[in-house]
Design an enzyme around this catalytic site. Structure first.
Site, PDB file in Angstrom:
ATOM      1  N   HIS A   7     -26.615   1.304  17.678  1.00 54.32           N
ATOM      2  CA  HIS A   7     -25.448   2.081  18.101  1.00 54.32           C
ATOM      3  C   HIS A   7     -24.987   3.010  16.983  1.00 54.32           C
ATOM      4  CE1 HIS A   7     -20.910   2.166  19.181  1.00 54.32           C
ATOM      5  NE2 HIS A   7     -21.542   3.205  19.692  1.00 54.32           N
ATOM      6  N   ASN A  29     -15.950  -1.147  18.745  1.00 54.98           N
ATOM      7  CA  ASN A  29     -15.214  -0.856  19.964  1.00 54.98           C
ATOM      8  C   ASN A  29     -14.359  -2.026  20.437  1.00 54.98           C
ATOM      9  OD1 ASN A  29     -15.740   1.885  20.533  1.00 54.98           O
ATOM     10  ND2 ASN A  29     -17.824   1.358  21.108  1.00 54.98           N
ATOM     11  N   SER A  76     -22.585   1.832  23.667  1.00 53.26           N
ATOM     12  CA  SER A  76     -21.433   1.465  22.851  1.00 53.26           C
ATOM     13  C   SER A  76     -20.733   0.230  23.385  1.00 53.26           C
ATOM     14  CB  SER A  76     -20.444   2.645  22.795  1.00 53.26           C
ATOM     15  OG  SER A  76     -20.171   3.141  24.085  1.00 53.26           O
ATOM     16  N   GLU A  93     -24.358   0.209  14.210  1.00 55.93           N
ATOM     17  CA  GLU A  93     -24.274  -1.192  14.606  1.00 55.93           C
ATOM     18  C   GLU A  93     -25.638  -1.623  15.138  1.00 55.93           C
ATOM     19  OE1 GLU A  93     -19.804  -2.264  16.122  1.00 55.93           O
ATOM     20  OE2 GLU A  93     -21.019  -1.060  17.472  1.00 55.93           O
TER      21      GLU A  93
END
Length: 284
Positions: free
Chosen positions: A142, A192, A121, A154
């Site tokens: 991800h 993130n 991540s 992702e």
């Protein structure tokens, strides 16, 4: 179905078991590995419970759940991944541990066109890819927790990822029913990079006594229509994972907003990891 048929998953934790489950439900042959038999058994139990919940909620037939479970094979031997078309690493968010796994996979996986993917991540993919002799076949895929529920993936190609690898990985994620967004290979990627500073700001609010966890969460849920407040979301993600992502982002950018607050550090030191440990900002 894509040209990828046989999938390996390294790690049977919360993310790994979810990744294995969605592949099995989508018709793929899946081998899932763990470092120990107890961890493997826990992962299997987690998948079985999730499938049973899907049947109970009417989202999955009992026959489909049984068929999905039949497509899963559990092992503690990484060598059992030798024939896989795609291997997805989903172990702890620690760079050296991931590098070690990819170095082993590079030696063990025999298919010359196999794709190696990390579910990291936050860790830049190129750092992981350089542990292999075929960095052009390494890419970030991800998934988001809970994997069977959240539709986003992702896709993170590194500077060395081949166009064909990225294309095949994107097609594969689409075959799972996921929506793919492409991110550059920088710590935190898209989601993130936006989410973690927000979570850390909420933790700093609690740390300073500015507001309680309950009021912060209630404010974001009722004032901005978030389905879950930042402290409860941090507990769900795992406070150790939040810290690891923050550390990776801070190492790369040196932005103060990415630095883990002392309260987060102390909670992780104390084993208060959130929902998975039974206590974080809330008891479970």
């Amino acid at each position: 179905m894509t040209d990828i048929q046989r999938v390996g998953v390294v790690g049977a934790g919360q993310m790994g078991s979810g990744i294995a489950e969605v592949h099995a439900k989508s018709g793929f042959d899946v081998v899932i590995t763990e470092v120990s038999r107890p961890a493997l058994d826990a992962g299997k139990a987690r998948i079985e419970k999730s499938l049973q919940r899907g049947v109970k909620n009417g989202k999955l037939s009992a026959e489909d759940a049984s068929a999905a479970l039949g497509r899963l094979r559990f092992t503690t031997d990484l060598a059992d991944l030798a024939d896989r078309d795609l291997v997805i690493e989903a172990i702890l968010e620690q760079e050296q541990a991931k590098v070690d796994v990819f170095a082993q996979l590079d030696k063990l996986v025999s298919r010359p066109d196999a794709i190696f993917a990390s579910n990291t991540s936050s860790i830049p993919i190129v750092k992981i890819a350089m542990a292999t002799s075929r960095p052009q076949q390494v890419v970030g895929i991800h998934f988001f927790n809970p994997v069977p529920v959240l539709p986003l993936v992702e896709l993170v190609p590194s500077l060395l990822t081949g166009d064909d690898t990225a294309r095949r990985a994107e097609e594969h994620a689409g075959a799972l029913g996921k929506t793919v967004i492409r991110a550059q290979d920088r710590a935190g990627f898209i989601v993130n990079s936006l989410l973690v500073p927000y979570l850390l700001s909420a933790i700093r609010m609690v740390e300073s006594g500015f507001a309680t966890a309950e009021d912060i969460d209630r404010g974001m849920e009722l004032g901005t229509a978030h389905p879950m407040g930042p402290l409860r979301l941090s507990d769900l993600i795992g406070l150790d994972t939040v810290k690891a992502i923050a550390d990776s982002m801070y190492d790369e950018f040196k932005e103060p907003l990415y630095a883990a607050p002392p309260l987060l550090l102390r909670m992780v030191d104390a084993g208060l990891m959130g929902k998975k440990s039974g206590r974080g900002f809330y008891p479970y």
